[in-house]
Design a protein around this motif. Structure first.
Motif, PDB file in Angstrom:
ATOM      1  N   GLN A 275      31.328  37.846  40.991  1.00 55.96           N
ATOM      2  CA  GLN A 275      29.998  37.665  40.390  1.00 55.96           C
ATOM      3  C   GLN A 275      30.048  37.592  38.875  1.00 55.96           C
ATOM      4  O   GLN A 275      29.011  37.488  38.227  1.00 55.96           O
ATOM      5  CB  GLN A 275      29.075  38.808  40.834  1.00 55.96           C
ATOM      6  CG  GLN A 275      28.688  38.747  42.304  1.00 55.96           C
ATOM      7  CD  GLN A 275      27.841  39.921  42.737  1.00 55.96           C
ATOM      8  OE1 GLN A 275      27.755  40.941  42.028  1.00 55.96           O
ATOM      9  NE2 GLN A 275      27.201  39.816  43.900  1.00 55.96           N
ATOM     10  N   GLY A 276      31.273  37.641  38.321  1.00 59.19           N
ATOM     11  CA  GLY A 276      31.413  37.425  36.883  1.00 59.19           C
ATOM     12  C   GLY A 276      31.988  38.571  36.081  1.00 59.19           C
ATOM     13  O   GLY A 276      32.252  38.419  34.885  1.00 59.19           O
ATOM     14  N   LYS A 277      32.246  39.717  36.709  1.00 59.61           N
ATOM     15  CA  LYS A 277      32.810  40.845  35.974  1.00 59.61           C
ATOM     16  C   LYS A 277      34.306  40.661  35.776  1.00 59.61           C
ATOM     17  O   LYS A 277      35.021  40.265  36.688  1.00 59.61           O
ATOM     18  CB  LYS A 277      32.546  42.148  36.728  1.00 59.61           C
ATOM     19  CG  LYS A 277      33.101  43.379  36.021  1.00 59.61           C
ATOM     20  CD  LYS A 277      32.848  44.642  36.833  1.00 59.61           C
ATOM     21  CE  LYS A 277      33.458  45.860  36.160  1.00 59.61           C
ATOM     22  NZ  LYS A 277      33.225  47.099  36.942  1.00 59.61           N
ATOM     23  N   ASP A 278      34.766  40.951  34.561  1.00 55.58           N
ATOM     24  CA  ASP A 278      36.207  40.826  34.264  1.00 55.58           C
ATOM     25  C   ASP A 278      36.960  42.038  34.805  1.00 55.58           C
ATOM     26  O   ASP A 278      36.498  43.173  34.706  1.00 55.58           O
ATOM     27  CB  ASP A 278      36.447  40.714  32.756  1.00 55.58           C
ATOM     28  CG  ASP A 278      35.945  39.395  32.192  1.00 55.58           C
ATOM     29  OD1 ASP A 278      35.891  38.417  32.964  1.00 55.58           O
ATOM     30  OD2 ASP A 278      35.587  39.352  31.009  1.00 55.58           O
ATOM     31  N   ILE A 279      38.136  41.745  35.368  1.00 53.45           N
ATOM     32  CA  ILE A 279      39.025  42.807  35.848  1.00 53.45           C
ATOM     33  C   ILE A 279      40.401  42.572  35.249  1.00 53.45           C
ATOM     34  O   ILE A 279      40.945  41.473  35.345  1.00 53.45           O
ATOM     35  CB  ILE A 279      39.122  42.815  37.384  1.00 53.45           C
ATOM     36  CG1 ILE A 279      37.764  43.148  38.006  1.00 53.45           C
ATOM     37  CG2 ILE A 279      40.164  43.818  37.851  1.00 53.45           C
ATOM     38  CD1 ILE A 279      37.781  43.154  39.519  1.00 53.45           C
ATOM     39  N   GLU A 280      40.944  43.585  34.645  1.00 55.85           N
ATOM     40  CA  GLU A 280      42.281  43.479  34.069  1.00 55.85           C
ATOM     41  C   GLU A 280      43.186  44.531  34.688  1.00 55.85           C
ATOM     42  O   GLU A 280      42.778  45.683  34.888  1.00 55.85           O
ATOM     43  CB  GLU A 280      42.237  43.659  32.552  1.00 55.85           C
ATOM     44  CG  GLU A 280      41.510  42.542  31.818  1.00 55.85           C
ATOM     45  CD  GLU A 280      41.589  42.703  30.315  1.00 55.85           C
ATOM     46  OE1 GLU A 280      42.242  43.678  29.865  1.00 55.85           O
ATOM     47  OE2 GLU A 280      41.004  41.870  29.604  1.00 55.85           O
ATOM     48  N   GLY A 281      44.388  44.129  34.961  1.00 59.66           N
ATOM     49  CA  GLY A 281      45.383  45.064  35.466  1.00 59.66           C
ATOM     50  C   GLY A 281      46.168  45.678  34.329  1.00 59.66           C
ATOM     51  O   GLY A 281      45.983  45.310  33.155  1.00 59.66           O
ATOM     52  N   PRO A 282      47.026  46.629  34.624  1.00 57.64           N
ATOM     53  CA  PRO A 282      47.865  47.226  33.581  1.00 57.64           C
ATOM     54  C   PRO A 282      48.793  46.182  32.988  1.00 57.64           C
ATOM     55  O   PRO A 282      49.141  45.195  33.651  1.00 57.64           O
ATOM     56  CB  PRO A 282      48.648  48.310  34.336  1.00 57.64           C
ATOM     57  CG  PRO A 282      48.623  47.870  35.768  1.00 57.64           C
ATOM     58  CD  PRO A 282      47.323  47.163  35.961  1.00 57.64           C
ATOM     59  N   PRO A 283      49.199  46.339  31.748  1.00 60.30           N
ATOM     60  CA  PRO A 283      50.081  45.337  31.125  1.00 60.30           C
ATOM     61  C   PRO A 283      51.435  45.279  31.811  1.00 60.30           C
ATOM     62  O   PRO A 283      51.947  46.287  32.300  1.00 60.30           O
ATOM     63  CB  PRO A 283      50.215  45.840  29.684  1.00 60.30           C
ATOM     64  CG  PRO A 283      49.953  47.316  29.754  1.00 60.30           C
ATOM     65  CD  PRO A 283      48.936  47.468  30.849  1.00 60.30           C
TER      66      PRO A 283
END
Length: 523
Positions: A184-192
């Motif tokens: 729905q448009g939310k950003d998700i980032e994983g660990p580097p």
């Protein structure tokens, strides 16, 4: 008529909507793309999955139903049909829980159809909506990334494993609600992603005292990729030296690391799932192993120990103690460097390019080489040694006798250990392999030379040819043994940095076949 990935078709009073989600499966160590087609229509409530699913996939409908309901969403009470395309390929594993759920969530309006365009989904669902990690993700991602898929939604615990493939966008999700929020448009980032330094996990040859002839043989084996059998009494250092062999092999290339990691991914043996395997595998199965565990197989065909040892070392300690039928299945993999497994569920080929290192005692009590300490009769010794068949022995390039050590060698000799360090031996191996790579213009080793290569690169002088002829006739060698001697001589010459094979190289190569006559009576 050509339809887009999401097609809405109106026919009279019927409204049919088919949702297509990209996912993947595995065949052997290779991935392939699977299109998960979800259709929800009017009719008696049902939930059917077609496209040759196995039992774990058929159970997906219960996991998907519970996961969607327990995540706070209404599960449609309609006729639901899921097709896994291509329909003529057997599908196995819980990979498709997540893409099936995504297709249903599109139908009930929780996710926009366009939000899933060009995205790969794979994962197993828990009943409470959490997304569990799966085995075999790396081969799927590797395949789909090579076929223009660039965004991958995967279980959070598989994040770093998927990220081993460069040039793609990996989105880790831990729960269905998190997945919906992302689409729905939310950003998700994983660990580097952090590149980890490869640890030196192998013991050093500097710890070995004496046994110079065996260390020389292991250097040759490592340089040319040759198989080796060590015969000696208990406590002479056979296992100790075998465990140090991977430490003198060249580091894995990126391509070799990907293949090895894919094998371990399929078997669920990746530690922490966060890095390519950088160390050469060393597998040492117990002698009670079954033939399917050694070569692969099972109801769901999985790689065996010989494939887990691909690009590394397979160590079989106490060789005669293995079931003879188990050992006999090694014949074809030793020749072809791959194993073909045929079962009712299908035929698969797994890589098996390993160096075989085997060890054994010379007799049941182990003291045959110690003179009057041996308590075995001639018949007992013969029966013990002949647990290993002649055809299998013939496929092992080198047979090396390991002598017992005396006190002076173990405790009294204070020579500099650095002279026998794995680092120095590895340099010798690397130089010899570089010669072979330049000769064949690829990563081919001397042990892989075919007859045409042998004729081109193993030419002998008249003196060397006469020597080999006498040995061939005296030892009653097979054609295979003859070619293995030539390959060994080529490797020995490469270690010494010379182009021509001379008498000394042939002599040393022949001595590695002398145990045929001494112990096994093949003459």
């Amino acid at each position: 008529m050509c339809f887009s990935p999401f097609s809405s078709i109106t026919q009279g009073t019927k409204h049919i909507m088919i949702t297509k989600i990209v996912s993947g499966g595995t065949i052997g160590i290779d991935g392939y793309q699977v299109t998960v087609e979800v259709d929800i229509s009017r009719g008696l409530p049902s939930f059917d999955i077609v496209g040759l699913p196995d039992s774990s996939i058929k159970e997906s409908k219960e996991r998907v139903r519970a996961a969607i309901k327990n995540s706070g969403h209404e599960f449609p009470v309609r006729k639901i049909t899921v097709n896994l395309a291509p329909a003529d390929t057997k599908k196995e594993g819980p990979y498709f829980d997540l893409p099936i759920a995504v297709g249903i969530l599109v139908h009930i309006g929780e996710i926009e159809k366009s939000a899933t365009d060009g995205i790969f989904f794979a994962g197993e669902l828990s009943l409470d909506g959490y997304i569990r990690p799966i085995n075999g993700l790396l081969p799927m991602v590797h395949y789909c990334a090579n076929h223009r898929i660039r965004r991958f939604v995967v279980p959070r615990e598989n994040y770093k494993e998927a990220g081993l493939i460069s040039g793609i966008d990996v989105v880790p999700v831990g729960h269905i609600s998190e997945l919906i929020a992302y689409l729905q448009g939310k950003d998700i980032e994983g660990p580097p992603f952090e590149e980890e330094e490869a640890e030196d996990v192998y013991p050093d040859f500097a710890d070995v005292r004496g046994q110079g002839n065996v260390m020389r043989a292991l250097t040759i084996a490592a340089a040319g990729g040759h198989n080796i059998l060590m015969i000696g009494p208990p406590g002479s250092g056979k296992t100790m030296m075998a465990k140090r062999l991977p430490g003198i092999l060249p580091d894995l290339t990126v391509e070799e690391g990907i293949v090895t990691t894919k094998i371990y991914s399929i078997c669920g043996l990746l530690k922490n799932r966060d890095t390519l395997i950088k160390q050469r595998p060393f597998r040492d199965p117990h002698h009670t192993i079954s033939y399917s565990a050694l070569v692969g197989g099972g109801r769901i065909i999985r790689p065996g120990e010989i494939s887990l040892a691909h690009n590394g070392v397979l160590f079989l300690d106490e060789l005669p103690e293995f079931n003879r039928n188990v050992l006999e299945v090694l014949r074809q993999p030793l020749e072809d460097r791959e194993v073909n497994i045929a079962r009712a569920s299908g035929n698969l080929t797994y890589p098996a390019g390993f160096i075989l290192v085997a060890s054994m005692n010379p007799c049941p009590c182990g003291n045959y080489s110690l003179g009057d300490k041996c308590t075995c009769s001639t018949g007992e010794i013969s029966k013990y040694l002949h647990k290993i068949s002649g055809p299998l022995l013939d496929r092992i390039d080198m047979h090396v006798e390991v002598s017992p050590l005396n006190y002076e060698t173990l405790g009294g000799n204070k020579t500099d250990k650095s002279q026998n360090s794995s680092a120095l031996i590895k340099e010798i191996v690397m130089k010899a392999r570089e010669v072979q790579y330049n000769r064949f213009n690829d990563k081919k080793l001397n042990t892989e030379m075919n007859n045409q290569n042998i004729e081109s690169y193993c030419r002998l002088s008249k003196e060397s040819d006469a020597l080999l002829k006498r040995a061939f006739e005296a030892l009653k060698m097979s054609a295979r043994a003859y070619h293995k001697i030539l390959r060994l001589a080529r490797t020995i010459a490469d270690i010494e940095g010379v182009q021509d094979i001379d008498r000394t190289h042939i002599t040393e190569a022949i001595q590695y076949r002398s145990l045929d006559r001494k112990y096994f009576g093949m003459t």
